[in-house]
Design a protein around this motif. Sequence first.
Motif, mmCIF file in Angstrom:
data_model
loop_
_atom_site.group_PDB
_atom_site.id
_atom_site.type_symbol
_atom_site.label_atom_id
_atom_site.label_comp_id
_atom_site.label_asym_id
_atom_site.label_seq_id
_atom_site.Cartn_x
_atom_site.Cartn_y
_atom_site.Cartn_z
ATOM 1 N N LEU A 1 0.822 -1.245 -0.010
ATOM 2 C CA LEU A 1 -0.148 -0.059 0.110
ATOM 3 C C LEU A 1 0.814 1.284 0.015
ATOM 4 C CD1 LEU A 1 -2.634 -1.164 2.581
ATOM 5 C CD2 LEU A 1 -2.626 -1.154 0.236
ATOM 6 N N CYS A 2 0.604 2.222 -0.820
ATOM 7 C CA CYS A 2 1.292 3.415 -0.917
ATOM 8 C C CYS A 2 1.457 4.204 0.541
ATOM 9 C CB CYS A 2 0.721 4.412 -1.814
ATOM 10 S SG CYS A 2 1.516 6.007 -1.940
ATOM 11 N N ALA A 3 2.579 4.503 0.813
ATOM 12 C CA ALA A 3 2.501 5.327 2.151
ATOM 13 C C ALA A 3 2.008 6.641 2.040
ATOM 14 C CB ALA A 3 3.999 5.564 2.616
ATOM 15 N N ASP A 4 1.698 7.145 1.001
ATOM 16 C CA ASP A 4 1.365 8.589 0.973
ATOM 17 C C ASP A 4 -0.397 8.641 0.700
ATOM 18 O OD1 ASP A 4 3.430 10.479 0.979
ATOM 19 O OD2 ASP A 4 4.130 8.891 -0.538
ATOM 20 N N CYS A 5 -0.938 7.670 -0.140
ATOM 21 C CA CYS A 5 -2.236 7.791 -0.714
ATOM 22 C C CYS A 5 -3.041 6.325 -0.081
ATOM 23 C CB CYS A 5 -2.489 8.103 -2.066
ATOM 24 S SG CYS A 5 -2.057 6.715 -3.104
ATOM 25 N N GLY A 6 -2.127 5.564 0.272
ATOM 26 C CA GLY A 6 -2.913 4.197 0.695
ATOM 27 C C GLY A 6 -3.591 3.226 -0.494
ATOM 28 N N ALA B 1 6.893 3.913 -8.821
ATOM 29 C CA ALA B 1 6.278 5.249 -8.598
ATOM 30 C C ALA B 1 4.900 4.629 -8.367
ATOM 31 C CB ALA B 1 6.806 6.299 -9.234
ATOM 32 N N CYS B 2 4.243 5.465 -7.333
ATOM 33 C CA CYS B 2 2.743 5.094 -7.237
ATOM 34 C C CYS B 2 1.816 5.525 -8.428
ATOM 35 C CB CYS B 2 2.040 5.862 -5.935
ATOM 36 S SG CYS B 2 0.473 5.470 -5.762
ATOM 37 N N ALA B 3 0.896 4.770 -9.135
ATOM 38 C CA ALA B 3 0.242 5.358 -10.287
ATOM 39 C C ALA B 3 -0.656 6.358 -9.972
ATOM 40 C CB ALA B 3 -0.228 4.081 -11.016
ATOM 41 N N SER B 4 -1.312 6.412 -8.707
ATOM 42 C CA SER B 4 -2.349 7.262 -8.391
ATOM 43 C C SER B 4 -1.797 8.909 -7.834
ATOM 44 C CB SER B 4 -3.172 6.495 -7.412
ATOM 45 O OG SER B 4 -2.512 6.133 -6.246
ATOM 46 N N CYS B 5 -0.949 8.651 -7.079
ATOM 47 C CA CYS B 5 -0.334 9.976 -6.390
ATOM 48 C C CYS B 5 1.157 10.286 -7.240
ATOM 49 C CB CYS B 5 -0.168 10.008 -4.911
ATOM 50 S SG CYS B 5 0.929 9.054 -4.170
ATOM 51 N N GLY B 6 1.848 9.599 -7.745
ATOM 52 C CA GLY B 6 2.933 9.590 -8.563
ATOM 53 C C GLY B 6 4.263 9.914 -7.545
#
Length: 77
Positions: A28-33, A41-46
């Motif tokens: 799970l992304c630490a920034d947006c979950g 790199a996270c696809a939803s928050c970059g």
Amino acid sequence: MVNHMRHTRGHTRNRRSHHALKAAGTILCADCGQPKRKHIACASCGKYKGRDVLAKQAKADKMEAQKAPKAKKASKK
Ligand SMILES: [Zn+2]
């Protein structure tokens, strides 16, 4: 196929028991979950490791687009 090349079903299945694909590591992304792939790199928050890497790329593209008028201003001064 020559008869002596034939394997038993057990032999074939035993060999193929190692052919299964492993699931790609997702966390799970630490920034947006949102669920994201590891080391990517996270696809939803970059973001990657807290840094905004994808937005940075977009910013660089914008800077390149604005370079031409900025260069003109610099020459006038
Ligand atoms: Zn994210």
